[in-house]
Each structure stands twice: as C-alpha cells, then as structure tokens.
Design an enzyme around this catalytic site. Sequence first.
Site, PDB file in Angstrom:
ATOM      1  N   HIS A   1       0.838  -1.210   0.000  1.00  0.00           N
ATOM      2  CA  HIS A   1       0.000   0.000   0.000  1.00  0.00           C
ATOM      3  C   HIS A   1       0.877   1.267   0.000  1.00  0.00           C
ATOM      4  O   HIS A   1       0.739   2.131  -0.875  1.00  0.00           O
ATOM      5  CB  HIS A   1      -0.918  -0.008   1.233  1.00  0.00           C
ATOM      6  CG  HIS A   1      -1.765   1.216   1.381  1.00  0.00           C
ATOM      7  ND1 HIS A   1      -3.079   1.268   0.973  1.00  0.00           N
ATOM      8  CD2 HIS A   1      -1.491   2.455   1.857  1.00  0.00           C
ATOM      9  CE1 HIS A   1      -3.567   2.468   1.209  1.00  0.00           C
ATOM     10  NE2 HIS A   1      -2.621   3.216   1.740  1.00  0.00           N
ATOM     11  N   GLU A   2       1.779   1.344   0.974  1.00  0.00           N
ATOM     12  CA  GLU A   2       2.638   2.528   1.052  1.00  0.00           C
ATOM     13  C   GLU A   2       3.556   2.584  -0.175  1.00  0.00           C
ATOM     14  O   GLU A   2       3.887   3.665  -0.657  1.00  0.00           O
ATOM     15  CB  GLU A   2       3.465   2.528   2.345  1.00  0.00           C
ATOM     16  CG  GLU A   2       2.644   2.460   3.649  1.00  0.00           C
ATOM     17  CD  GLU A   2       1.535   3.494   3.764  1.00  0.00           C
ATOM     18  OE1 GLU A   2       1.671   4.589   3.178  1.00  0.00           O
ATOM     19  OE2 GLU A   2       0.517   3.201   4.424  1.00  0.00           O
TER      20      GLU A   2
ATOM     21  N   HIS B   1       1.828   4.484  -2.800  1.00  0.00           N
ATOM     22  CA  HIS B   1       1.975   5.936  -2.591  1.00  0.00           C
ATOM     23  C   HIS B   1       3.343   6.398  -3.087  1.00  0.00           C
ATOM     24  O   HIS B   1       3.473   7.445  -3.729  1.00  0.00           O
ATOM     25  CB  HIS B   1       1.881   6.269  -1.101  1.00  0.00           C
ATOM     26  CG  HIS B   1       0.488   6.253  -0.532  1.00  0.00           C
ATOM     27  ND1 HIS B   1      -0.525   7.022  -1.044  1.00  0.00           N
ATOM     28  CD2 HIS B   1      -0.049   5.582   0.520  1.00  0.00           C
ATOM     29  CE1 HIS B   1      -1.637   6.822  -0.315  1.00  0.00           C
ATOM     30  NE2 HIS B   1      -1.377   5.936   0.628  1.00  0.00           N
TER      31      HIS B   1
ATOM     32  N   GLU C   1      -4.767   7.775  -2.657  1.00  0.00           N
ATOM     33  CA  GLU C   1      -5.285   6.491  -2.190  1.00  0.00           C
ATOM     34  C   GLU C   1      -5.648   5.579  -3.363  1.00  0.00           C
ATOM     35  O   GLU C   1      -5.602   4.360  -3.243  1.00  0.00           O
ATOM     36  CB  GLU C   1      -6.497   6.699  -1.272  1.00  0.00           C
ATOM     37  CG  GLU C   1      -6.112   7.152   0.125  1.00  0.00           C
ATOM     38  CD  GLU C   1      -5.122   6.228   0.816  1.00  0.00           C
ATOM     39  OE1 GLU C   1      -5.346   5.007   0.818  1.00  0.00           O
ATOM     40  OE2 GLU C   1      -4.124   6.727   1.349  1.00  0.00           O
TER      41      GLU C   1
HETATM   42 ZN    ZN Z   1      -2.733   5.303   2.110  1.00  0.00          ZN
END
Ligand code: ZN
Length: 500
Positions: free
Chosen positions: A265-266, A269, A295
Amino acid sequence: MQYCDVTTALETLRGLEGKLAAYNHAMGVLSLDATSAAPKGSGEGRGRTMAILSEVVYGIIADPENEPLLSFLEKQELDPQAKREVELWRKSFNQISRIPAKEYIDYTVLINDAQDVWLQAKQDNHFALFAPYLEKIVEYNRKFAGYYHPEMKPYDALLNEYEEGLNTEMLDGFFAKLREELVPLISKIKAAKAPEDSFLHKYYPLDKQREFSDYLMEVLGLDRNHCGIAETEHPYTTNFNCYDVRITTHYQEHDLASSMYSVIHEGGHAIYELGCDPKYNYTVLSGGVSMGIHESQSRFFENIIGRSEPFIRHIFPKVQELFPEQLQGVDAHMFWKAVNKAGPSLVRTEADELTYCMHIMVRYELEKRLIDGSLAVNDLPQAWNEMYQKYLGIEVPDDRNGCLQDSHWSGGSIGYFPSYALGSAYGPQMLAFMEKDLGDIWQDVERGDLSRIKGWLGEHFHRHAGFYKPGVLFEMTCGKFDPTYYTDYLKKKYADLYNL
Ligand code: ZN
C-alpha cells in the site's frame, strides 16, 4: 513592494516556494523521526523546534507582501505551470492569512502533543486520556473550516482540503450506492465457507519479515536509493521531493499479511511520488495532487495488483523460501484465497477489500457529527461501537480496537477518511481504461513485470503531480467518475473467490 516585470515577480515567488519546501522538508524529517526512531522522552524539545519552524512557515505564506506579488502575477500572461503555482499560492495565502498566527502555532503544538498522548491512550486502552486533546482538535478544525471556506458547511470545507470539490451531498450518494450493492454481497460471504488462513497467523520472525519487505519493494520497482523504509506504530508515506520518499510499516509476529500489505500500500503511494515530474520539485505543485488520487494509487497496488492471483503466483516461491515451515503444505492458490478472506473485522488497516468501505463510512458519519456538534467527543466511543454493530454486525471489545485505532484524528486530519473510499473506487475505473490501452496486463503481473502498468499510471497520473485539479486529472483519462466500476469489480472478484 511594487512589481513591474514578470521575471522578477516570478523569481520572488519561486524563492518563496523554495524556502517553503525547505522548511516543510525539515519538519517532515522531524515528524518521521518522532514516529520512528526518536526516544519516548524527546517530545518537548521537538515541540519547541516545531513551533518555531511552523511560525516561520506561517510567516512565509501569510506575509502581507504576498498580496501585491500575487495580484501583480494574476494580471500577467503566464505559462500554464506558473499560472497554477499562482493559483495554489493564492488559495493558501487566503486561507492561512485568515488564521490568526497564535492559533496556527498553538494548533501545531497541540498536534505534536496529541500524537504522543494518543499513542499512550491507545497502548493503555484509555480514551479519557486522549479525549481533551480530541475536543480541542475538533474545535480548531471547526474554526479553521470557517476560515478556509466561510461559504461552505464546516465539514464540506474540511473535505475540500483533501479533495477539491468533494462535499457531503456527493458522499452521501456514493456511500448509499455502496451500501445498496455491497451489503447483500457481504451477507452472502458471511454465509459462505471461509477460506483457511490460519497459516498466516503462525509465528513469523520479524527479521524474516524485514527481508520480505525488501523483496516486495524490489518487486514494486522501488529504487532504494530514493525510497527508504522505517517502522512506526501506524504505517504511512512521507515525501520530501521526487528523489526522496519514505514509507513505513508495522510488523506483527503473528500476522504475515499485515506488514506485507502495508508495504505494498505505502509502496503504491511511493510509486506515485517518485513518478512526479522533477520540474515540479520545490514548488507548490510538487507531489501527489490529492488524497483521493493518492489512495487510488496505494490501493491499486495493494488490492487490484497485490491481492490478484497472478501477483501471488509470482511472489509465492520467495514467500515459501523465507517461511518454509510456516507455509508447509500451502500453495499459491491457497495463499491467494487466504489474503482475500473477507468478513467483518475491527481494525480498518487490516480490513479486507470488500468490507473496507464500511469502516470508512463509520468514520465519515462520526466526523460529520463531531464537526456539526451533534456528537460530543465523550460520546464518541459509544457511537463508534454502535455503528460497528449496525454496519458490520460486530462487537467492539475496547477502544484500542475501536475509536483509538487510527492516528488521523490525533494528527488533526478530519475529513481525510472519505478519500480512502473514493480512492478505492477510482482504482477499478482506472484499471478498465488501462486494459483498454494495454490489453492483458495479468501476464505481466504473473512475470513480476510491473513496468507497463507503472508506465501507464505514470503517463496519465503520476508525472502531472499537482498541475491539474484532481477531478480534471481523473476525467482526462477515465471520463466521469462512476462507482459502478468499483461495485462490479468487487462483485466479480468475490464471486470468483467464494464460488458464489
Ligand atoms: Zn494510504
């Protein structure tokens, strides 16, 4: 000061942008240090430093000299980038110069203290410790909303900070659509046979998990010369410029998937931040444009790619090599089913892809009520628990796993959560348009080659940084936002997983 030529005026503006970027860089490093490496008792000195640095930042943005500078530039023929820089400066200048300096600084100090107190309250499962801080944070946010957009409802003004143009009217409709489509699906899944996932909860030593993180970062193509990883209570990403991005994760000895999906997830980003065009570095256009688009990228990599069967098939040999005993008798197909196990749970960051938006809906409804004053902070735990019962059919045993679980409110971020749901819903629409352009991407994923996928996202989204407004950026490639892409994607995925 009077300005008579564009070049000098633009040089002045860019000088200010460079200064602002430098102070934000320094404060970002302090925050990262505070949450990752700093010893517990270091808060006081850091608080003082943060207060002084924030005062300087406030002074740079709210300087009355900016008024004639911006007015002059607004009357000139500027290139599109400079025009957008001026537009964003004007927005910050108007907003921040309406906040009295003392309030701004007091708030920064409050947030610094609140984060330590929240962490203590969470560890001790003691909401009353954090409540007075949250009360002040809500009060400040309500006040700031009035400064930002006096013409809007306060909560709409806060939403607008994270996603320009977003409002409660749109979100009420969006969440109603999700409820209508997803609640029946969730109850079908509750009734279906759950996949076996006990092997994910065996003992996974932290040093091996750290090795696993390194491997995942390699698969995601994150250049370790420009992307670091640290350990914090709550995983997050922070970016200083497109050459220096940091992600964090949180390891749990008895939950392999927890850190695994935090890293992916990160990592999503980070891919976005690292893909921004360097020409925007050290300007106000630097970095991802909005929380919703951000997101969409993190959740694209976490769920659409990271929880797909081709991705699991690619990484599984390495996972098995790292954890041979824990995964004895497990194959890639079983692992894929296990990491997609769905069902009501307590903790948002560990929620499955299907029930995730219900967690967001709870926070959205509660934030709305905290800000409009219809919910008192002291009543938050009870209201929280009631909504988890209502939307997820689950009993919350304590505040640590309830309203104290997220760091957002202690960090002053009210109005942020809805962007998670919006980002989740943007992803499948992006995927549909990506597949139109690229054809089959899943063979690439199975080979561990994410270059065409990253290339497409980079071309259409990442490189533009803050140049376009988020809604414009999305529509340029994907047309009008339609949550049906999202609900259809979930219905198909879970029908396959659960043989519905
Ligand atoms: Zn996030």
